[in-house]
Design an enzyme around this catalytic site. Structure first.
Site, PDB file in Angstrom:
ATOM      1  N   HIS A  68      41.818  33.106  28.865  1.00 42.44           N
ATOM      2  CA  HIS A  68      42.678  34.254  28.889  1.00 42.44           C
ATOM      3  C   HIS A  68      43.319  34.386  30.502  1.00 42.44           C
ATOM      4  O   HIS A  68      43.966  35.394  31.084  1.00 42.44           O
ATOM      5  CB  HIS A  68      41.773  35.642  28.837  1.00 42.44           C
ATOM      6  CG  HIS A  68      40.978  36.080  29.904  1.00 42.44           C
ATOM      7  ND1 HIS A  68      39.645  35.364  29.836  1.00 42.44           N
ATOM      8  CD2 HIS A  68      40.955  36.723  30.936  1.00 42.44           C
ATOM      9  CE1 HIS A  68      39.028  35.592  30.902  1.00 42.44           C
ATOM     10  NE2 HIS A  68      39.501  36.529  31.418  1.00 42.44           N
ATOM     11  N   HIS A  75      46.156  36.328  35.118  1.00 46.02           N
ATOM     12  CA  HIS A  75      45.122  37.000  34.244  1.00 46.02           C
ATOM     13  C   HIS A  75      45.818  37.650  33.117  1.00 46.02           C
ATOM     14  O   HIS A  75      46.467  38.530  33.376  1.00 46.02           O
ATOM     15  CB  HIS A  75      44.372  37.925  34.935  1.00 46.02           C
ATOM     16  CG  HIS A  75      43.183  38.313  34.358  1.00 46.02           C
ATOM     17  ND1 HIS A  75      43.377  39.360  33.388  1.00 46.02           N
ATOM     18  CD2 HIS A  75      41.891  38.281  34.193  1.00 46.02           C
ATOM     19  CE1 HIS A  75      42.192  39.839  32.726  1.00 46.02           C
ATOM     20  NE2 HIS A  75      41.089  38.947  33.415  1.00 46.02           N
TER      21      HIS A  75
END
Length: 164
Positions: free
Chosen positions: A68, A83
């Site tokens: 992620h 992110h």
């Protein structure tokens, strides 16, 4: 995507959009870690699809096990974190696929991660994606973000910075 300035060690870096979408200030990210700049300064993108590319030329220093988030370090030492979404670590990698590993050399625009935006919308807080310079206070002299309603991944310059 950097040029050395003559007579000193300062470097100008340009970050290109790692995603297609709307580029917004970190103030619009509904998470204090990002909007209070606890991890550094930068911008965020409200993505329109699930392809993440490198915002800079550099080396992958970390691909999180859940895919992620990814960290990239440029030759001049700027450390960039992409992110994907908010609270996406709780998805434990579901819907994310990494295409790089630590140590890989990348160019701006190289494919880093694929993700399923619909699944992120369903299972996490948001798809908004902060792009943060994690060593901002140590290395950045000036920072000029470029907000736009429609960035093109790998092409649109979203920020220019000058190192110290």
């Amino acid at each position: 995507m950097f040029k050395k300035l003559f007579g000193n060690k300062q470097v100008e870096e340009q970050l290109v959009a790692p995603l297609n979408g709307k580029v917004v200030p970190l103030d619009e990210v509904d998470d204090p870690v990002f909007n209070q700049r606890m991890m550094g300064d930068g911008v965020a993108i409200e993505p329109v699809d699930g392809k993440v590319v490198s915002p800079v030329d550099g080396e992958i220093v970390q691909l999180f096990p859940t895919n992620h988030a990814v960290g990239i370090k440029t030759k001049s030492g700027v450390e960039v974190l992409v992110h994907i979404g908010l609270e996406t670590v709780s998805m434990e990698g579901e819907g994310f696929e990494g295409h790089v590993k630590a140590g890989d050399k990348v160019k701006a625009g190289d494919h880093l991660i694929s993700f399923d935006p619909a699944l992120v919308t369903e299972k996490a807080k948001s798809t908004i994606t902060p792009i943060v310079i994690t060593n901002f206070d140590d290395i950045v002299e000036s920072f000029d973000p470029a907000y736009t309603d429609s960035s093109q991944a790998g092409e649109t310059v979203i920020a220019t910075l000058q190192t110290k």
